[in-house]
Design an enzyme around this catalytic site. Structure first.
Site, PDB file in Angstrom:
ATOM      1  N   HIS A  38     156.762  -3.777 101.542  1.00 57.34           N
ATOM      2  CA  HIS A  38     156.582  -4.979 102.352  1.00 57.34           C
ATOM      3  C   HIS A  38     155.404  -4.855 103.317  1.00 57.34           C
ATOM      4  O   HIS A  38     154.741  -5.852 103.606  1.00 57.34           O
ATOM      5  CB  HIS A  38     157.882  -5.302 103.100  1.00 57.34           C
ATOM      6  CG  HIS A  38     158.882  -5.954 102.191  1.00 57.34           C
ATOM      7  ND1 HIS A  38     160.236  -5.911 102.405  1.00 57.34           N
ATOM      8  CD2 HIS A  38     158.714  -6.658 101.061  1.00 57.34           C
ATOM      9  CE1 HIS A  38     160.845  -6.566 101.433  1.00 57.34           C
ATOM     10  NE2 HIS A  38     159.945  -7.018 100.605  1.00 57.34           N
ATOM     11  N   GLU A  50     146.816 -29.317  80.590  1.00 52.35           N
ATOM     12  CA  GLU A  50     147.438 -27.994  80.721  1.00 52.35           C
ATOM     13  C   GLU A  50     147.936 -27.459  79.381  1.00 52.35           C
ATOM     14  O   GLU A  50     148.381 -26.323  79.303  1.00 52.35           O
ATOM     15  CB  GLU A  50     148.634 -28.062  81.679  1.00 52.35           C
ATOM     16  CG  GLU A  50     148.279 -28.533  83.057  1.00 52.35           C
ATOM     17  CD  GLU A  50     149.425 -28.393  84.039  1.00 52.35           C
ATOM     18  OE1 GLU A  50     149.488 -27.388  84.747  1.00 52.35           O
ATOM     19  OE2 GLU A  50     150.269 -29.317  84.076  1.00 52.35           O
ATOM     20  N   ASP A 101     148.121 -22.944  83.280  1.00 53.80           N
ATOM     21  CA  ASP A 101     148.982 -23.258  82.138  1.00 53.80           C
ATOM     22  C   ASP A 101     148.175 -23.395  80.850  1.00 53.80           C
ATOM     23  O   ASP A 101     148.624 -22.982  79.786  1.00 53.80           O
ATOM     24  CB  ASP A 101     149.777 -24.544  82.407  1.00 53.80           C
ATOM     25  CG  ASP A 101     151.039 -24.249  83.195  1.00 53.80           C
ATOM     26  OD1 ASP A 101     151.724 -23.267  82.857  1.00 53.80           O
ATOM     27  OD2 ASP A 101     151.349 -24.978  84.149  1.00 53.80           O
ATOM     28  N   CYS A 122     141.853 -27.715  88.778  1.00 58.02           N
ATOM     29  CA  CYS A 122     142.657 -27.320  89.947  1.00 58.02           C
ATOM     30  C   CYS A 122     143.385 -26.003  89.701  1.00 58.02           C
ATOM     31  O   CYS A 122     144.077 -25.500  90.580  1.00 58.02           O
ATOM     32  CB  CYS A 122     143.641 -28.417  90.328  1.00 58.02           C
ATOM     33  SG  CYS A 122     144.854 -28.761  89.053  1.00 58.02           S
TER      34      CYS A 122
HETATM   35  C1  PEP Z   1     147.792 -24.891  86.483  1.00 55.44           C
HETATM   36  O1  PEP Z   1     148.632 -24.746  85.587  1.00 55.44           O
HETATM   37  O2  PEP Z   1     146.630 -24.457  86.404  1.00 55.44           O
HETATM   38  C2  PEP Z   1     148.159 -25.589  87.737  1.00 55.44           C
HETATM   39  C3  PEP Z   1     147.261 -25.920  88.643  1.00 55.44           C
HETATM   40  O3  PEP Z   1     149.478 -25.830  87.923  1.00 55.44           O
HETATM   41  P1  PEP Z   1     150.528 -24.704  88.410  1.00 55.44           P
HETATM   42  O4  PEP Z   1     149.771 -23.438  88.608  1.00 55.44           O
HETATM   43  O5  PEP Z   1     151.148 -25.251  89.648  1.00 55.44           O
HETATM   44  O6  PEP Z   1     151.450 -24.665  87.235  1.00 55.44           O
HETATM   45 MG    MG Z   2     150.479 -25.926  85.743  1.00 55.70          MG
END
Ligand code: PEP
Ligand code: MG
Length: 680
Positions: free
Chosen positions: A303, A540, A564, A611
């Protein structure tokens, strides 16, 4: 009865859950165990976790830790009592989901070292607990033993004293928890509170009191015995938890004996060296004077290591014990990334470390200074750099660091860690606060609820799935639970006008799913009488990339979820301990998917953002821009550096680089080609 449903064993008072495989990369360590125990305690039934012939009391962190669990262990939840079925359903769901650990958070080892090792003959080696470089002066810390009263009163009196001390210690930790802004710190402190209520630990102490020992002696012996049991075990992770037992043990002893722990005195620019540091020690340190620390015990998953990473300072665990003999005030170089403490650096080594630190700090400062300006490539291509956030506080931080808006509001954080879904007003308040933090001119992209499958919610009853990553996830859950979906959409729409509102759907795999989700949004929009909002599709899964031109006809924008998209393109679980190094978003197969998405969007004049984690990886940025991405949504601290990087690029060069890397054989070749952009 379908497989996976909860089966009453003999009467309605007993229930057994489906067999589950533990998803946590490092097993049920203290934080997930504490979360499980907190949920178990909400039920009246007695609840056991069964692993083959081993079992643990689900209401005891100690009992769960003693199982020394590992990823992939097969478990069943068994309960007996008035609410047995509900208990089994809720605990099974939490276990299957990883007890609050998102897959990417489960990897406790820090990122690979980014700084080369420093040359030295006087180095003490350990493991990297937190990366970074510091030049500072040694402060040795040895915890003074607490004097424990031996003479004992009547057992009921001693028991009352111990119970009172436990309550006060729990309240002290509660205050630290209240003050902590970091989810990891909060999780560690929650685990400590659970330990202080742990039936297994308390029973040992209470028994010793009945046998005539004082509260302090009994408590110290109970904690000592448990810590020794953990230390003698085969699991490295469990050995590290012995430090947590000692920590809570000391806190209670200090309350009992009225001798609060002496604060650790730090001079400016201190590098603290200790045999061990408890999380409480670590959290109480004066951060303005601390440059880094080393402990001779513990490892990367301890930790204190996690806390060091959340403070952003270098740290080494398991360092050679020789470091404990360094004199106070010695000038040293601590290279957390390389896991080395140079105890006698010569002038050249100090100068080298200082110049490297200065270089890094100067570029960080420059990037911060320029962070408010828009990001444009050298040849004029505008790239919007926005942030991934979870709440209004992070949205404020994002704006302060130069983010031009929010490219991903992970709305599921509002829904997690609670017993019921937030209602429309609560959600609307949260979305509105984020929108107001940004203001009417900045973009806010709200992602609708992205849960289900591998991240279930206790109050969302969905059937057990053999392949949760291929099951009810993301928008599929929303379409299965239209009332919850509609409530969320109404709440999001109430933020309209307070920021440039966009709504996007996660895990869209087919055009039909997009149409269905859009239809529901349209109905809610019309009923609320609000202006149309931009609608986005997260790319994704491979089918979405392959169908990009069809999806782009019906959506306003795409946002690539590279985390993803990588796991589904390469068929590699994103949290898999052995595969995670190969599940590389820079694999040409993933880049080809992104190229398809960009081509499809371009055909219909729509924009594409990223993202997922790839957007914040410097070497990926030129390729993404070259493929046609015009928005990068990154973690808040990365905003200034990514903006600065964009300004150094030219679109024409990015395009030719992107074309080139698409022809390569694998991720290693892509990384080799992109190496010049690795450190920006
Ligand atoms: C992703 O899959 O890149 C994404 C931004 O969503 P999460 O990481 O929240 O699944
Ligand atoms: Mg995702």
């Amino acid at each position: 009865m379908p497989e996976g449903m909860i089966q009453p064993v003999s009467s309605s008072q007993q229930a057994t859950g489906p067999e589950l495989s533990l998803p946590n990369a490092t097993g049920l360590h203290a934080r997930p165990a504490a979360m499980l125990v907190a949920l178990a305690k909400k039920f009246k039934s007695s609840i056991r976790l069964q692993r083959g012939s081993d079992e643990a009391n689900a209401k005891s962190v100690v009992s769960i830790l003693s199982l020394a669990t590992q990823r992939g262990d097969r478990f069943q939840v068994r309960a007996e009592g008035a609410d047995a079925s509900e208990a089994v359903a809720a605990l099974s769901a939490l276990l299957a989901e990883g007890c609050g650990e998102k897959p990417e958070l489960q990897v406790t080892a820090p990122a690979a070292a980014v700084l080369e090792a420093l040359p030295s003959d006087h180095a003490f080696a350990g493991v990297c607990a937190s990366p970074g470089l510091a030049v500072g002066r040694i402060v040795q810390y040895r915890r003074a033993a607490i004097q424990v009263r031996q003479e004992s009163g009547e057992p009921p009196h001693e028991r009352d004293r111990l119970e009172l001390a436990l309550q006060q210690a729990i309240a002290q930790i509660g205050e630290l928890r209240h003050a902590s802004v970091d989810a990891l710190q909060g999780g560690i402190l929650q685990a400590h509170q659970e330990l202080l209520q742990d039936p297994d630990l308390l029973q040992g102490a209470f028994q010793a009191i009945v046998q005539g020992q004082s509260a302090g002696v009994a408590w110290r012996a109970a904690c000592g015995a448990l810590a020794e049991r953990f230390e003698a075990g085969p699991s490295a992770l469990l050995r590290e938890r012995a430090n947590d037992i000692r920590d809570v043990g000391q806190r209670v002893l200090a309350v009992l004996e009225g001798s609060g722990p002496a604060p650790i005195e730090l001079a400016p620019d201190s590098i603290l060296v200790a045999q061990d540091l408890t999380p409480s020690d670590t959290l109480s340190l004066d951060r303005s004077r601390l440059l880094g620390f080393c402990t001779s015990t513990g490892g990367a998953s301890s930790h204190v290591a996690i806390l060091a990473r959340s403070f952003g300072i270098p740290a080494i665990c398991g360092i050679d014990v020789g470091a404990l003999a360094l004199e106070d005030g010695t000038l040293v170089v601590l290279d957390g990334s390389a896991g080395r403490l140079n105890g006698k650096p010569d002038a050249a080594e100090i100068a080298l470390a200082r110049s490297r630190m200065e270089r890094l700090a100067a570029s960080r400062r420059q990037e911060e200074l320029e962070s408010a300006a828009p990001a444009r490539t050298r040849d004029g291509q505008r790239i919007e750099v926005v942030a991934n956030v979870r709440n209004a506080q992070e949205a404020h931080q994002a704006v302060a660091r130069g983010a031009e808006g929010v490219g991903l509001l992970r709305s599921e954080f509002l829904f997690e860690g609670r017993d019921t879904a937030p209602d429309e007003d609560e959600q609307a308040g949260a979305y509105l606060a984020v929108a107001q933090a940004l203001g009417a001119q900045r973009t806010l992209v709200v992602r609708t609820l992205d849960v289900g499958g591998d991240k279930p919610l206790p109050y969302l009853v969905l059937p057990r799935e053999d392949n949760p990553f291929l099951g009810l996830r993301g928008v599929r859950v929303s379409l299965e639970q239209p009332q919850m979906f509609r409530t969320q959409l109404r709440a999001i729409l109430r933020a309209s006008g307070h920021a440039r509102l966009h709504i996007m759907f996660p895990m869209i795999a087919t055009v039909e799913e997009l149409r269905e989700a859009k239809e529901i949004l349209l109905q809610e929009q019309t009923a609320a009488g609000c202006a149309p909002v931009s609608v986005g599709v997260m790319i994704e899964v491979p089918s979405a990339a392959l169908m990009a031109s069809h999806l782009a006809r019906e959506a306003d924008f795409f946002s690539i979820g590279s985390n993803d998209l990588t796991q589904y393109t390469l068929a590699m679980d994103r949290g898999h301990a052995r595969l995670s190094a190969k599940a590389d978003a820079l694999h040409p197969a993933v880049l080809k998917m992104i190229a398809l998405a960009c081509d499809g969007a371009r055909e219909h004049g729509k924009w594409v953002g990223v993202c997922g984690g790839l957007a914040a990886e410097p070497m990926a940025v030129p390729v993404l821009i070259g493929l046609g991405v015009s928005e990068l949504s990154v973690p808040v601290p990365a905003v200034p550096a990514i903006k600065a990087l964009v300004r150094r690029l030219s679109l024409a060069e990015c395009q030719s680089l992107a074309r080139e890397v698409l022809t390569l054989d694998g991720a290693a070749q892509v990384r080799a080609r992109l190496a010049p952009w690795a450190v920006n």
